[in-house]
Design a protein around this motif. Structure first.
Motif, PDB file in Angstrom:
ATOM      1  N   ALA A   1       0.510  -1.506   0.308  1.00  0.00           N
ATOM      2  CA  ALA A   1       0.334   0.167   0.199  1.00  0.00           C
ATOM      3  C   ALA A   1       0.672   1.825  -0.109  1.00  0.00           C
ATOM      4  O   ALA A   1       2.203   1.327   1.109  1.00  0.00           O
ATOM      5  CB  ALA A   1      -1.397  -0.162   1.860  1.00  0.00           C
TER       6      ALA A   1
ATOM      7  N   PRO B   1      -5.753   4.853   0.634  1.00  0.00           N
ATOM      8  CA  PRO B   1      -6.543   4.351  -0.387  1.00  0.00           C
ATOM      9  C   PRO B   1      -7.922   5.612  -0.888  1.00  0.00           C
ATOM     10  O   PRO B   1      -7.789   5.500  -2.738  1.00  0.00           O
ATOM     11  CB  PRO B   1      -7.434   3.054   0.174  1.00  0.00           C
TER      12      PRO B   1
ATOM     13  N   SER C   1      -2.227  -0.019  -4.522  1.00  0.00           N
ATOM     14  CA  SER C   1      -2.655  -1.230  -3.366  1.00  0.00           C
ATOM     15  C   SER C   1      -2.485  -2.083  -4.662  1.00  0.00           C
ATOM     16  O   SER C   1      -2.731  -2.148  -5.681  1.00  0.00           O
ATOM     17  CB  SER C   1      -3.614  -0.973  -3.110  1.00  0.00           C
TER      18      SER C   1
END
Length: 290
Positions: free
Chosen positions: A161, A165, A172
């Protein structure tokens, strides 16, 4: 001739009565003192019975209960102990890669992104811009995932990651996942809600990682390998601005992730593009085990 004088009968009667009276008194004297003699004799007799040992043989005492230390310890056999279920699948290269299970590498990734569109007069794809930036990143390695009756065939499960997000430019990578979101795919076909989905084919040997994205699983609507990138409010009208935040672009098969990876550090390079062809990227990640 001498004459014998006879005692009258009443005199004999008095003599017999006197003798009997004397005998009775003697008997009463021996049994007197309120019967204490009799009581003492009874007490002595009872005391003697209590102190004398029984004439019959005593019963055998119960066997003593063994203490914990006296319990015999089972003798170990020569057979090795079973450390797991014999039916449990053994992941590939687990004898080497298991030393990396549970490792987290923290560092930063320097990311370069090329943006493409189809805004030419003939509708062909063109490069519309590029951007370079850096993001804090982590790489987590764990035991291969299991879902249903299947286990990930990779030597370890991988999760990379870069950034948050929801942040524009975030990246990712998921090597596998267990689908629990829906019992149907996009076409309406039934599927196991606990289906194991494997995205990457990973090879790790002598500290060298060579991984390739082989199935983005967009058909199952569970695309987890993503590049979050902003999009224009109106296609081909950059003058109208960009949508806030980012839009997740599913990464295409053929994306690679390779380089040096051991128990203390990671130095890896990734390269790929999105399925829709709008972004292509490359980044270098350097991290240390924590």
């Amino acid at each position: 001739m001498a004459r014998v004088r006879r005692t009258p009968e009443n005199a004999w009667a008095r003599l017999v009565a006197a003798v009997c009276t004397g005998l009775l008194c003697a008997a009463l004297t021996g049994c007197g003192n309120d019967g204490s003699a009799t009581a003492d004799a009874s007490t002595a007799s009872a005391s003697t019975l209590a102190s004398d040992p029984p004439t019959s043989a005593p019963a055998s005492p119960p066997e003593p209960t063994p203490s914990v230390s006296e319990v015999p310890t089972p003798t170990p056999t020569d057979e090795p102990a079973t450390t797991g279920s014999p039916d449990e699948p053994v992941p590939a290269d687990a004898s080497d890669a298991s030393s990396l299970w549970g490792k987290r590498f923290s560092g930063s990734a320097k990311i370069s992104v090329d943006i493409y569109d189809y805004c030419t007069t003939d509708g062909s794809r063109r490069r519309a811009g590029s951007q370079t930036y850096s993001m804090n990143s982590t790489l987590d390695l764990s035991r291969p995932r299991t879902g249903g009756d299947e286990t990930e065939s990779n030597p370890f499960s991988m999760l990379f990651a870069a950034g948050d997000p929801s942040q524009a430019g975030a990246v990712s990578f998921w090597s596998s996942a267990v689908s629990t979101t829906s019992s149907q795919d996009l076409a309406g076909n039934p599927r196991d809600p606990h289906l194991l989905l494997t995205y990457w084919d990973i090879d790790w040997s002598d500290g060298e990682l060579d991984a390739r994205l082989t199935d983005p699983h967009t058909q199952q609507a569970v695309a987890l390998n993503l590049l979050n990138w902003s999009s224009p409010v109106v296609a081909c009208r950059s003058d109208l601005g960009q949508l806030p935040g980012g839009y997740p672009h599913a990464l295409a098969s053929g994306t690679t992730f390779a380089g040096r990876l051991d128990g203390s550090s990671a130095s890896l390079t990734a390269e790929g593009s999105s399925i829709d062809g709008q972004v292509a990227f490359r980044f270098e990640f350097d991290g240390t085990a924590s």
